[in-house]
Design a protein around this motif. Structure first.
Motif, mmCIF file in Angstrom:
data_model
loop_
_atom_site.group_PDB
_atom_site.id
_atom_site.type_symbol
_atom_site.label_atom_id
_atom_site.label_comp_id
_atom_site.label_asym_id
_atom_site.label_seq_id
_atom_site.Cartn_x
_atom_site.Cartn_y
_atom_site.Cartn_z
ATOM 1 N N LYS A 1 0.843 -1.187 0.000
ATOM 2 C CA LYS A 1 0.000 0.000 0.000
ATOM 3 C C LYS A 1 0.880 1.238 0.000
ATOM 4 O O LYS A 1 1.916 1.298 0.668
ATOM 5 C CB LYS A 1 -0.895 0.027 1.237
ATOM 6 C CG LYS A 1 -1.801 -1.193 1.387
ATOM 7 C CD LYS A 1 -2.834 -1.310 0.280
ATOM 8 C CE LYS A 1 -4.016 -0.426 0.478
ATOM 9 N NZ LYS A 1 -4.816 -0.825 1.638
ATOM 10 N N GLY A 2 0.482 2.209 -0.771
ATOM 11 C CA GLY A 2 1.273 3.428 -0.870
ATOM 12 C C GLY A 2 0.416 4.676 -0.842
ATOM 13 O O GLY A 2 -0.795 4.624 -1.108
ATOM 14 N N TRP A 3 1.032 5.783 -0.499
ATOM 15 C CA TRP A 3 0.431 7.109 -0.566
ATOM 16 C C TRP A 3 1.229 7.935 -1.567
ATOM 17 O O TRP A 3 2.460 7.994 -1.487
ATOM 18 C CB TRP A 3 0.439 7.794 0.798
ATOM 19 C CG TRP A 3 -0.531 7.230 1.782
ATOM 20 C CD1 TRP A 3 -0.288 6.265 2.701
ATOM 21 C CD2 TRP A 3 -1.897 7.623 1.952
ATOM 22 N NE1 TRP A 3 -1.432 6.021 3.441
ATOM 23 C CE2 TRP A 3 -2.428 6.850 3.001
ATOM 24 C CE3 TRP A 3 -2.729 8.557 1.329
ATOM 25 C CZ2 TRP A 3 -3.749 6.972 3.440
ATOM 26 C CZ3 TRP A 3 -4.036 8.689 1.763
ATOM 27 C CH2 TRP A 3 -4.536 7.902 2.804
ATOM 28 N N PHE A 4 0.515 8.565 -2.485
ATOM 29 C CA PHE A 4 1.117 9.384 -3.530
ATOM 30 C C PHE A 4 0.586 10.810 -3.444
ATOM 31 O O PHE A 4 -0.491 11.060 -2.901
ATOM 32 C CB PHE A 4 0.766 8.834 -4.917
ATOM 33 C CG PHE A 4 1.430 7.555 -5.285
ATOM 34 C CD1 PHE A 4 0.981 6.348 -4.800
ATOM 35 C CD2 PHE A 4 2.511 7.558 -6.150
ATOM 36 C CE1 PHE A 4 1.586 5.159 -5.156
ATOM 37 C CE2 PHE A 4 3.124 6.370 -6.523
ATOM 38 C CZ PHE A 4 2.658 5.176 -6.026
ATOM 39 N N ARG A 5 1.345 11.734 -4.043
ATOM 40 C CA ARG A 5 0.850 13.105 -4.223
ATOM 41 C C ARG A 5 1.446 13.638 -5.520
ATOM 42 O O ARG A 5 2.493 13.162 -5.976
ATOM 43 C CB ARG A 5 1.241 13.998 -3.045
ATOM 44 C CG ARG A 5 2.739 14.252 -2.889
ATOM 45 C CD ARG A 5 3.016 15.015 -1.598
ATOM 46 N NE ARG A 5 4.435 15.319 -1.469
ATOM 47 C CZ ARG A 5 4.994 15.819 -0.366
ATOM 48 N NH1 ARG A 5 4.236 16.088 0.702
ATOM 49 N NH2 ARG A 5 6.276 16.075 -0.326
ATOM 50 N N PRO A 6 0.822 14.604 -6.148
ATOM 51 C CA PRO A 6 1.364 15.189 -7.380
ATOM 52 C C PRO A 6 2.722 15.821 -7.107
ATOM 53 O O PRO A 6 2.994 16.298 -6.000
ATOM 54 C CB PRO A 6 0.334 16.244 -7.769
ATOM 55 C CG PRO A 6 -0.926 15.819 -7.089
ATOM 56 C CD PRO A 6 -0.493 15.188 -5.807
ATOM 57 N N ALA A 7 3.589 15.818 -8.121
ATOM 58 C CA ALA A 7 4.921 16.406 -7.979
ATOM 59 C C ALA A 7 5.319 17.060 -9.299
ATOM 60 O O ALA A 7 4.902 16.608 -10.364
ATOM 61 C CB ALA A 7 5.933 15.328 -7.607
ATOM 62 N N PRO A 8 6.127 18.105 -9.229
ATOM 63 C CA PRO A 8 6.588 18.769 -10.469
ATOM 64 C C PRO A 8 7.325 17.790 -11.371
ATOM 65 O O PRO A 8 8.168 17.019 -10.920
ATOM 66 C CB PRO A 8 7.531 19.853 -9.930
ATOM 67 C CG PRO A 8 7.106 20.093 -8.528
ATOM 68 C CD PRO A 8 6.626 18.763 -8.016
ATOM 69 N N GLY A 9 7.004 17.797 -12.633
ATOM 70 C CA GLY A 9 7.707 16.958 -13.597
ATOM 71 C C GLY A 9 7.220 15.527 -13.679
ATOM 72 O O GLY A 9 7.712 14.753 -14.494
ATOM 73 N N LYS A 10 6.280 15.154 -12.837
ATOM 74 C CA LYS A 10 5.745 13.792 -12.884
ATOM 75 C C LYS A 10 4.297 13.851 -12.466
ATOM 76 O O LYS A 10 3.844 14.809 -11.840
ATOM 77 C CB LYS A 10 6.560 12.849 -12.008
ATOM 78 C CG LYS A 10 6.605 13.253 -10.552
ATOM 79 C CD LYS A 10 7.409 12.258 -9.712
ATOM 80 C CE LYS A 10 8.876 12.438 -9.863
ATOM 81 N NZ LYS A 10 9.662 11.612 -8.917
ATOM 82 N N GLU A 11 3.587 12.795 -12.797
ATOM 83 C CA GLU A 11 2.173 12.811 -12.448
ATOM 84 C C GLU A 11 1.979 12.724 -10.946
ATOM 85 O O GLU A 11 1.257 13.500 -10.333
ATOM 86 C CB GLU A 11 1.445 11.658 -13.139
ATOM 87 C CG GLU A 11 -0.066 11.691 -12.922
ATOM 88 C CD GLU A 11 -0.795 10.674 -13.760
ATOM 89 O OE1 GLU A 11 -0.163 10.102 -14.674
ATOM 90 O OE2 GLU A 11 -1.985 10.466 -13.514
ATOM 91 N N ARG A 12 2.657 11.749 -10.339
ATOM 92 C CA ARG A 12 2.574 11.584 -8.890
ATOM 93 C C ARG A 12 3.918 11.095 -8.371
ATOM 94 O O ARG A 12 4.640 10.375 -9.073
ATOM 95 C CB ARG A 12 1.515 10.557 -8.515
ATOM 96 C CG ARG A 12 0.095 10.945 -8.875
ATOM 97 C CD ARG A 12 -0.861 9.855 -8.415
ATOM 98 N NE ARG A 12 -2.249 10.152 -8.766
ATOM 99 C CZ ARG A 12 -2.974 9.398 -9.563
ATOM 100 N NH1 ARG A 12 -2.454 8.300 -10.087
ATOM 101 N NH2 ARG A 12 -4.227 9.720 -9.841
ATOM 102 N N GLU A 13 4.200 11.439 -7.129
ATOM 103 C CA GLU A 13 5.388 10.886 -6.474
ATOM 104 C C GLU A 13 4.941 10.005 -5.317
ATOM 105 O O GLU A 13 3.936 10.292 -4.657
ATOM 106 C CB GLU A 13 6.316 11.987 -5.961
ATOM 107 C CG GLU A 13 5.776 12.800 -4.808
ATOM 108 C CD GLU A 13 6.843 13.670 -4.154
ATOM 109 O OE1 GLU A 13 8.042 13.492 -4.463
ATOM 110 O OE2 GLU A 13 6.463 14.522 -3.343
ATOM 111 N N LEU A 14 5.703 8.959 -5.089
ATOM 112 C CA LEU A 14 5.429 8.074 -3.972
ATOM 113 C C LEU A 14 5.942 8.744 -2.703
ATOM 114 O O LEU A 14 7.128 9.024 -2.573
ATOM 115 C CB LEU A 14 6.119 6.726 -4.185
ATOM 116 C CG LEU A 14 5.938 5.692 -3.089
ATOM 117 C CD1 LEU A 14 4.470 5.336 -2.902
ATOM 118 C CD2 LEU A 14 6.765 4.443 -3.399
#
Length: 127
Positions: free
Chosen positions: A34-47
């Motif tokens: 299970k993971g939590w992601f959030r949007p990040a510059p240059g990518k759709e989401r970061e882990l």
């Protein structure tokens, strides 16, 4: 129908805590990472953080190490993200996801390997 439902986001002042929760329905995810992601510059989401299906092996992004703690309760089919010492740069929509790994002690680090996603919960940190 398989669902991951996040809750527990909200508005908090800088330095404060929040504890988003992700509850699963429709199937058991005890073997899934299970993971939590959030949007990040240059990518759709970061882990941001991830936890293996068993033995509690964890991963944290450098930006949240020592501030965030991921945990899970397989009996409740739920994963948690304890967020402490929040700062305005943590403001984002946080997404919960479940990813299959060949071994339950593996932490899945690649976004593409996550098969199931929640709709996200908004976390806003005011300065």
């Amino acid at each position: 129908q398989v669902q991951l439902v996040e809750s527990g986001g909200g508005l908090v002042q800088a330095g404060g805590p929040l504890r988003p929760t992700c509850a699963a329905a429709g199937r058991t995810f005890s073997r899934y990472c299970k993971g939590w992601f959030r949007p990040a510059p240059g990518k759709e989401r970061e882990l941001v953080a991830a936890i293996s299906g068993s033995r509690g092996i964890t991963y944290y992004a450098d930006s949240v190490k020592d501030r965030f703690t991921i945990s899970r309760d397989n009996a409740k089919n739920t994963v948690y993200l304890q967020m402490n010492t929040l700062n305005p740069e943590d403001t984002a929509v946080y997404y919960c996801a479940a990813g299959w790994a060949a071994y339950t002690t593996v932490v899945v680090a690649t976004e593409k390997q996550y098969d199931y996603w929640g709709q996200g919960t908004q976390v806003t940190v005011s300065s």
